[in-house]
Write a protein that holds these residues in place. Sequence first.
Motif, PDB file in Angstrom:
ATOM      1  N   ASN A  32       0.833  -1.205   0.000  1.00 28.13           N
ATOM      2  CA  ASN A  32       0.000   0.000   0.000  1.00 28.13           C
ATOM      3  C   ASN A  32       0.867   1.254   0.000  1.00 28.13           C
ATOM      4  O   ASN A  32       0.379   2.364   0.153  1.00 28.13           O
ATOM      5  N   ASP A  33       2.180   1.050  -0.176  1.00 29.56           N
ATOM      6  CA  ASP A  33       3.152   2.146  -0.071  1.00 29.56           C
ATOM      7  C   ASP A  33       3.407   2.753  -1.447  1.00 29.56           C
ATOM      8  O   ASP A  33       4.077   2.150  -2.295  1.00 29.56           O
ATOM      9  N   VAL A  34       2.899   3.944  -1.662  1.00 32.39           N
ATOM     10  CA  VAL A  34       2.962   4.558  -2.994  1.00 32.39           C
ATOM     11  C   VAL A  34       4.381   4.956  -3.397  1.00 32.39           C
ATOM     12  O   VAL A  34       4.636   5.235  -4.568  1.00 32.39           O
ATOM     13  N   VAL A  35       5.317   4.984  -2.446  1.00 28.94           N
ATOM     14  CA  VAL A  35       6.688   5.379  -2.787  1.00 28.94           C
ATOM     15  C   VAL A  35       7.541   4.184  -3.215  1.00 28.94           C
ATOM     16  O   VAL A  35       8.686   4.354  -3.607  1.00 28.94           O
ATOM     17  N   THR A  36       6.981   2.978  -3.126  1.00 29.12           N
ATOM     18  CA  THR A  36       7.730   1.795  -3.547  1.00 29.12           C
ATOM     19  C   THR A  36       7.897   1.795  -5.058  1.00 29.12           C
ATOM     20  O   THR A  36       6.927   1.914  -5.798  1.00 29.12           O
ATOM     21  N   ASP A  37       9.149   1.652  -5.510  1.00 29.67           N
ATOM     22  CA  ASP A  37       9.437   1.649  -6.941  1.00 29.67           C
ATOM     23  C   ASP A  37       9.299   0.232  -7.481  1.00 29.67           C
ATOM     24  O   ASP A  37      10.253  -0.540  -7.504  1.00 29.67           O
ATOM     25  N   LEU A  38       8.090  -0.107  -7.934  1.00 34.77           N
ATOM     26  CA  LEU A  38       7.824  -1.457  -8.410  1.00 34.77           C
ATOM     27  C   LEU A  38       8.491  -1.737  -9.752  1.00 34.77           C
ATOM     28  O   LEU A  38       8.668  -2.894 -10.131  1.00 34.77           O
ATOM     29  N   ARG A  40      11.466  -1.594 -10.602  1.00 32.70           N
ATOM     30  CA  ARG A  40      12.764  -2.261 -10.480  1.00 32.70           C
ATOM     31  C   ARG A  40      12.629  -3.731 -10.090  1.00 32.70           C
ATOM     32  O   ARG A  40      13.620  -4.445 -10.016  1.00 32.70           O
ATOM     33  N   LEU A  41      11.405  -4.167  -9.822  1.00 34.26           N
ATOM     34  CA  LEU A  41      11.194  -5.538  -9.336  1.00 34.26           C
ATOM     35  C   LEU A  41      10.561  -6.389 -10.428  1.00 34.26           C
ATOM     36  O   LEU A  41       9.532  -7.018 -10.237  1.00 34.26           O
ATOM     37  N   GLN A  42      11.193  -6.415 -11.575  1.00 37.63           N
ATOM     38  CA  GLN A  42      10.592  -7.035 -12.752  1.00 37.63           C
ATOM     39  C   GLN A  42      10.520  -8.552 -12.679  1.00 37.63           C
ATOM     40  O   GLN A  42       9.748  -9.167 -13.415  1.00 37.63           O
ATOM     41  N   THR A  43      11.300  -9.182 -11.813  1.00 40.34           N
ATOM     42  CA  THR A  43      11.320 -10.643 -11.791  1.00 40.34           C
ATOM     43  C   THR A  43      10.317 -11.243 -10.812  1.00 40.34           C
ATOM     44  O   THR A  43      10.231 -12.459 -10.694  1.00 40.34           O
ATOM     45  N   ILE A  44       9.557 -10.413 -10.087  1.00 33.20           N
ATOM     46  CA  ILE A  44       8.533 -10.936  -9.184  1.00 33.20           C
ATOM     47  C   ILE A  44       7.197 -10.242  -9.467  1.00 33.20           C
ATOM     48  O   ILE A  44       7.153  -9.154 -10.023  1.00 33.20           O
ATOM     49  N   ASN A  45       6.099 -10.912  -9.078  1.00 32.31           N
ATOM     50  CA  ASN A  45       4.782 -10.303  -9.209  1.00 32.31           C
ATOM     51  C   ASN A  45       4.626  -9.223  -8.140  1.00 32.31           C
ATOM     52  O   ASN A  45       4.840  -9.485  -6.953  1.00 32.31           O
ATOM     53  N   THR A  46       4.274  -8.015  -8.540  1.00 32.89           N
ATOM     54  CA  THR A  46       4.103  -6.915  -7.600  1.00 32.89           C
ATOM     55  C   THR A  46       2.787  -6.205  -7.863  1.00 32.89           C
ATOM     56  O   THR A  46       2.376  -6.043  -9.013  1.00 32.89           O
ATOM     57  N   HIS A  47       2.127  -5.788  -6.781  1.00 31.90           N
ATOM     58  CA  HIS A  47       0.852  -5.092  -6.905  1.00 31.90           C
ATOM     59  C   HIS A  47       0.799  -3.932  -5.913  1.00 31.90           C
ATOM     60  O   HIS A  47       1.081  -4.115  -4.727  1.00 31.90           O
ATOM     61  N   LEU A  48       0.443  -2.767  -6.399  1.00 30.06           N
ATOM     62  CA  LEU A  48       0.214  -1.600  -5.542  1.00 30.06           C
ATOM     63  C   LEU A  48      -1.279  -1.431  -5.369  1.00 30.06           C
ATOM     64  O   LEU A  48      -2.018  -1.278  -6.349  1.00 30.06           O
ATOM     65  N   ILE A  49      -1.742  -1.453  -4.117  1.00 32.67           N
ATOM     66  CA  ILE A  49      -3.180  -1.351  -3.840  1.00 32.67           C
ATOM     67  C   ILE A  49      -3.620   0.100  -3.943  1.00 32.67           C
ATOM     68  O   ILE A  49      -2.959   1.001  -3.420  1.00 32.67           O
ATOM     69  N   ASP A  50      -4.732   0.320  -4.593  1.00 30.97           N
ATOM     70  CA  ASP A  50      -5.317   1.653  -4.710  1.00 30.97           C
ATOM     71  C   ASP A  50      -5.541   2.236  -3.310  1.00 30.97           C
ATOM     72  O   ASP A  50      -6.128   1.586  -2.440  1.00 30.97           O
ATOM     73  N   SER A  51      -5.053   3.443  -3.086  1.00 31.72           N
ATOM     74  CA  SER A  51      -5.134   4.070  -1.759  1.00 31.72           C
ATOM     75  C   SER A  51      -6.575   4.277  -1.287  1.00 31.72           C
ATOM     76  O   SER A  51      -6.826   4.415  -0.087  1.00 31.72           O
ATOM     77  N   LYS A  52      -7.524   4.294  -2.205  1.00 33.96           N
ATOM     78  CA  LYS A  52      -8.927   4.533  -1.845  1.00 33.96           C
ATOM     79  C   LYS A  52      -9.592   3.284  -1.270  1.00 33.96           C
ATOM     80  O   LYS A  52     -10.644   3.388  -0.623  1.00 33.96           O
ATOM     81  N   ASP A  70       3.483  -5.667   2.164  1.00 36.51           N
ATOM     82  CA  ASP A  70       4.319  -4.557   2.625  1.00 36.51           C
ATOM     83  C   ASP A  70       3.383  -3.400   2.951  1.00 36.51           C
ATOM     84  O   ASP A  70       2.890  -2.722   2.066  1.00 36.51           O
ATOM     85  N   MET A  71       3.161  -3.200   4.243  1.00 35.98           N
ATOM     86  CA  MET A  71       2.182  -2.197   4.668  1.00 35.98           C
ATOM     87  C   MET A  71       2.875  -0.942   5.164  1.00 35.98           C
ATOM     88  O   MET A  71       3.662  -0.986   6.109  1.00 35.98           O
ATOM     89  N   GLY A  72       2.600   0.192   4.511  1.00 39.22           N
ATOM     90  CA  GLY A  72       3.248   1.468   4.804  1.00 39.22           C
ATOM     91  C   GLY A  72       3.069   1.923   6.236  1.00 39.22           C
ATOM     92  O   GLY A  72       2.185   1.454   6.958  1.00 39.22           O
ATOM     93  N   ALA A  73       3.905   2.848   6.650  1.00 41.02           N
ATOM     94  CA  ALA A  73       3.898   3.355   8.027  1.00 41.02           C
ATOM     95  C   ALA A  73       2.500   3.811   8.426  1.00 41.02           C
ATOM     96  O   ALA A  73       1.762   4.378   7.627  1.00 41.02           O
ATOM     97  N   MET A  74       2.168   3.587   9.683  1.00 41.76           N
ATOM     98  CA  MET A  74       0.802   3.818  10.150  1.00 41.76           C
ATOM     99  C   MET A  74       0.683   5.035  11.048  1.00 41.76           C
ATOM    100  O   MET A  74      -0.208   5.109  11.885  1.00 41.76           O
ATOM    101  N   GLY A 166      17.839  -2.872  -8.768  1.00 41.76           N
ATOM    102  CA  GLY A 166      16.715  -3.748  -9.076  1.00 41.76           C
ATOM    103  C   GLY A 166      16.951  -5.227  -8.835  1.00 41.76           C
ATOM    104  O   GLY A 166      18.006  -5.662  -8.381  1.00 41.76           O
ATOM    105  N   SER A 167      15.931  -6.010  -9.170  1.00 38.36           N
ATOM    106  CA  SER A 167      15.928  -7.429  -8.840  1.00 38.36           C
ATOM    107  C   SER A 167      16.905  -8.240  -9.685  1.00 38.36           C
ATOM    108  O   SER A 167      17.408  -9.269  -9.242  1.00 38.36           O
ATOM    109  N   LYS A 168      17.178  -7.789 -10.911  1.00 35.06           N
ATOM    110  CA  LYS A 168      18.122  -8.532 -11.757  1.00 35.06           C
ATOM    111  C   LYS A 168      19.503  -8.526 -11.112  1.00 35.06           C
ATOM    112  O   LYS A 168      20.204  -9.543 -11.101  1.00 35.06           O
ATOM    113  N   TRP A 169      19.899  -7.376 -10.560  1.00 32.33           N
ATOM    114  CA  TRP A 169      21.182  -7.293  -9.851  1.00 32.33           C
ATOM    115  C   TRP A 169      21.177  -8.248  -8.657  1.00 32.33           C
ATOM    116  O   TRP A 169      22.144  -8.969  -8.413  1.00 32.33           O
TER     117      TRP A 169
END
Length: 210
Positions: A32-38, A40-52, A70-74, A166-169
């Motif tokens: 739910n963390d909008v600052v996560t740079d997805l 760079r993580l091309q080798t895994i499945n990643t999903h950013l949940i809509d903040s709404k 990965d749950m952002g700071a509360m 990123g993940s390739k490295w």
Amino acid sequence: MYLTVISIKGGVGKTSIATNIALNNNYTLVTNDVVTDLSRLQTINTHLIDSKLKKIPSRYLKGDRDIVFDMGAMTGLVDPKVMHAIKLADGVIIPTLTDARSISATIETIQFVQQAEIENIFIIVNRVANEKEFLEVAAQLSSYIDECSIYMMKNTTLFKHIARDGSKWYQNIHHEKGNYMLQRTKNLHNEIYEEIIDLTEQIISLKGGI
């Protein structure tokens, strides 16, 4: 299996640890963390949940899928998706630093998680200078959680490299000249993740046998 990585405090290494678990174990990363740079993580499945949204979408939970949330700071108002991720979790990982403010936030996070009647909680003390510093933190947390569930991660540039390259490295550290120490650090981190996963699987198995 579902693992949730959370803290009420930002900057403790939550996203770095969640990302590494996903990379090492081929888990899906849901954040739910909008600052996560997805990107760079091309080798895994990643999903950013809509903040709404107030819950984690069911489409991410379908199928036999291992997920790390990965749950952002509360700080401030608690995102309802955080509690949803806690209730879904087979195990909860709370990263912390060694300073007084981080330790206080970790204790508060432990108590928050325990409100959801989750007992399978692990603490990762991040960016530790030495074992003495780790033991001092573990002693402060031992009134709230079993010391066997507290793990040490020494200060390292591994997370910074992953964020930058990123993940390739990450997958090819052993091929890079001069990266021996980072490969060693990666192995040590992976041992921690694997132990947490093994212990969580044991608890799931015990619950299934009741």
